[in-house]
Design a protein around this motif. Structure first.
Motif, PDB file in Angstrom:
ATOM      1  N   ILE A 124      44.271  27.490  51.149  1.00 25.97           N
ATOM      2  CA  ILE A 124      44.823  29.669  51.489  1.00 25.97           C
ATOM      3  C   ILE A 124      44.399  30.621  50.939  1.00 25.97           C
ATOM      4  N   ARG A 125      43.562  30.026  50.428  1.00 25.91           N
ATOM      5  CA  ARG A 125      42.987  30.966  49.269  1.00 25.91           C
ATOM      6  C   ARG A 125      41.317  30.661  50.155  1.00 25.91           C
ATOM      7  N   ASP A 126      40.572  29.890  51.110  1.00 26.72           N
ATOM      8  CA  ASP A 126      39.587  29.485  51.415  1.00 26.72           C
ATOM      9  C   ASP A 126      39.664  30.756  52.436  1.00 26.72           C
ATOM     10  N   ARG A 127      40.486  30.917  53.260  1.00 19.81           N
ATOM     11  CA  ARG A 127      41.087  31.706  54.305  1.00 19.81           C
ATOM     12  C   ARG A 127      41.880  33.130  54.066  1.00 19.81           C
ATOM     13  N   ALA A 128      41.550  33.627  52.918  1.00 22.52           N
ATOM     14  CA  ALA A 128      43.205  35.179  51.857  1.00 22.52           C
ATOM     15  C   ALA A 128      41.954  35.980  52.917  1.00 22.52           C
ATOM     16  N   ASP A 129      43.035  36.807  53.493  1.00 13.94           N
ATOM     17  CA  ASP A 129      42.808  37.757  53.808  1.00 13.94           C
ATOM     18  C   ASP A 129      41.770  39.529  52.616  1.00 13.94           C
ATOM     19  N   VAL A 130      42.977  38.821  51.855  1.00 14.76           N
ATOM     20  CA  VAL A 130      43.405  40.036  50.628  1.00 14.76           C
ATOM     21  C   VAL A 130      43.396  39.355  49.271  1.00 14.76           C
ATOM     22  N   THR A 131      42.440  39.246  48.007  1.00 10.02           N
ATOM     23  CA  THR A 131      42.513  38.599  46.876  1.00 10.02           C
ATOM     24  C   THR A 131      43.015  39.882  46.165  1.00 10.02           C
ATOM     25  N   ILE A 132      43.770  39.463  45.236  1.00 14.33           N
ATOM     26  CA  ILE A 132      44.451  40.282  44.320  1.00 14.33           C
ATOM     27  C   ILE A 132      43.250  39.646  43.104  1.00 14.33           C
ATOM     28  N   PHE A 133      42.650  40.925  42.405  1.00  9.35           N
ATOM     29  CA  PHE A 133      42.104  40.593  40.920  1.00  9.35           C
ATOM     30  C   PHE A 133      42.856  40.590  39.670  1.00  9.35           C
ATOM     31  N   VAL A 134      43.136  40.198  38.692  1.00  5.96           N
ATOM     32  CA  VAL A 134      43.952  40.608  37.940  1.00  5.96           C
ATOM     33  C   VAL A 134      43.784  40.979  36.239  1.00  5.96           C
ATOM     34  N   CYS A 135      43.444  42.439  35.482  1.00  9.70           N
ATOM     35  CA  CYS A 135      42.261  42.201  35.009  1.00  9.70           C
ATOM     36  C   CYS A 135      43.111  41.042  33.027  1.00  9.70           C
ATOM     37  N   THR A 136      42.512  40.589  32.667  1.00  8.74           N
ATOM     38  CA  THR A 136      42.744  40.013  31.941  1.00  8.74           C
ATOM     39  C   THR A 136      42.549  39.601  30.443  1.00  8.74           C
ATOM     40  N   ASN A 137      41.747  41.099  30.091  1.00  4.72           N
ATOM     41  CA  ASN A 137      41.551  41.813  28.820  1.00  4.72           C
ATOM     42  C   ASN A 137      42.536  42.616  28.408  1.00  4.72           C
ATOM     43  N   CYS A 138      43.357  43.169  29.373  1.00  9.48           N
ATOM     44  CA  CYS A 138      44.663  44.543  28.114  1.00  9.48           C
ATOM     45  C   CYS A 138      45.283  43.615  27.631  1.00  9.48           C
ATOM     46  N   ARG A 139      45.628  44.324  26.830  1.00 12.52           N
ATOM     47  CA  ARG A 139      47.049  43.714  25.328  1.00 12.52           C
ATOM     48  C   ARG A 139      47.629  44.823  25.859  1.00 12.52           C
ATOM     49  N   ASP A 140      48.585  44.061  25.504  1.00 13.76           N
ATOM     50  CA  ASP A 140      50.456  44.687  25.072  1.00 13.76           C
ATOM     51  C   ASP A 140      50.310  45.804  24.175  1.00 13.76           C
ATOM     52  N   GLU A 141      51.125  47.022  24.181  1.00 16.23           N
ATOM     53  CA  GLU A 141      51.102  48.084  23.386  1.00 16.23           C
ATOM     54  C   GLU A 141      51.641  47.491  22.503  1.00 16.23           C
ATOM     55  N   GLY A 142      52.761  46.884  22.880  1.00  6.93           N
ATOM     56  CA  GLY A 142      53.544  46.466  21.096  1.00  6.93           C
ATOM     57  C   GLY A 142      53.100  45.607  20.813  1.00  6.93           C
ATOM     58  N   ASP A 143      52.862  44.430  21.485  1.00  6.66           N
ATOM     59  CA  ASP A 143      52.048  43.351  20.900  1.00  6.66           C
ATOM     60  C   ASP A 143      50.594  43.102  20.817  1.00  6.66           C
ATOM     61  N   SER A 144      49.304  43.317  20.743  1.00  9.60           N
ATOM     62  CA  SER A 144      48.525  43.183  21.070  1.00  9.60           C
ATOM     63  C   SER A 144      47.831  42.291  20.485  1.00  9.60           C
ATOM     64  N   THR A 145      48.909  40.767  20.462  1.00  6.94           N
ATOM     65  CA  THR A 145      49.106  39.119  20.914  1.00  6.94           C
ATOM     66  C   THR A 145      48.461  39.112  22.458  1.00  6.94           C
ATOM     67  N   VAL A 146      49.533  39.963  22.848  1.00  2.00           N
ATOM     68  CA  VAL A 146      49.816  39.870  24.091  1.00  2.00           C
ATOM     69  C   VAL A 146      49.066  40.277  25.147  1.00  2.00           C
ATOM     70  N   ARG A 147      48.805  39.583  26.402  1.00  4.54           N
ATOM     71  CA  ARG A 147      47.857  40.103  27.861  1.00  4.54           C
ATOM     72  C   ARG A 147      48.899  39.508  28.301  1.00  4.54           C
ATOM     73  N   PRO A 148      49.393  41.085  29.017  1.00  5.35           N
ATOM     74  CA  PRO A 148      50.175  40.757  30.304  1.00  5.35           C
ATOM     75  C   PRO A 148      49.137  40.182  31.742  1.00  5.35           C
ATOM     76  N   GLY A 149      48.487  40.372  31.620  1.00  2.00           N
ATOM     77  CA  GLY A 149      48.030  39.706  33.066  1.00  2.00           C
ATOM     78  C   GLY A 149      47.820  38.548  33.583  1.00  2.00           C
ATOM     79  N   ILE A 150      47.523  38.129  31.923  1.00  2.00           N
ATOM     80  CA  ILE A 150      47.761  36.338  32.256  1.00  2.00           C
ATOM     81  C   ILE A 150      49.371  35.644  32.658  1.00  2.00           C
ATOM     82  N   ALA A 151      49.865  36.384  32.721  1.00  4.56           N
ATOM     83  CA  ALA A 151      51.355  36.417  33.095  1.00  4.56           C
ATOM     84  C   ALA A 151      51.839  36.814  34.078  1.00  4.56           C
ATOM     85  N   MET A 152      50.853  37.740  34.952  1.00  7.64           N
ATOM     86  CA  MET A 152      51.246  38.329  36.479  1.00  7.64           C
ATOM     87  C   MET A 152      50.238  37.399  36.972  1.00  7.64           C
TER      88      MET A 152
END
Length: 133
Positions: free
Chosen positions: A8-36
């Motif tokens: 599926i990935r090899d023939r994907a029409d769309v790739t969704i890139f998700v930022c893994t660097n941003c941190r949660d405003e309330g807890d700087s140890t949480v990176r919401p992009g990873i769970a997303m």
């Protein structure tokens, strides 16, 4: 031999890139992009969509952020996303994948991918328009 998810990935029409660097405003140890990323992988299983991490989309003021990249069409950057938006993100990516022009139509687009949620629309490399007269 590759598994079905690689096919599926090899023939994907769309790739969704998700930022893994941003941190949660309330807890700087949480990176919401990873769970997303994990949630998007589950929600897009079997669809012509690839989900990939990216260390930064330079959209920090609107984090967490994601970008859609159509194989031969337009790219889009979105922000102010959350796990609550996962199904809408996949819906939008499928709208882009199914559009003949590789363009994400505004009509019918989920609310999180409109207005303040949208940061940029980037034309494909081969795009050409004449200067307005």
């Amino acid at each position: 031999m590759s598994d079905d998810s690689n096919d599926i990935r090899d023939r994907a029409d769309v790739t969704i890139f998700v930022c893994t660097n941003c941190r949660d405003e309330g807890d700087s140890t949480v990176r919401p992009g990873i769970a997303m990323i994990e949630a998007l992988k589950l929600a897009s299983a079997g669809k012509p969509i690839a989900i990939k991490p990216v260390s930064c989309l330079a959209n920090c003021e609107k984090s967490p952020s994601a970008a859609f990249n159509h194989r031969s069409g337009w790219s889009y950057v979105f922000g102010h996303l959350s796990l609550d938006n996962v199904d809408d993100i996949v819906t939008g990516a499928m709208m882009l994948a199914e559009d003949q022009r590789g363009f994400l139509p505004l009509r019918g687009r989920p609310a999180c991918l409109r207005g303040k949620g949208m940061t940029a629309r980037i034309p494909p490399f081969h795009h050409h328009e004449d200067m307005p007269s």
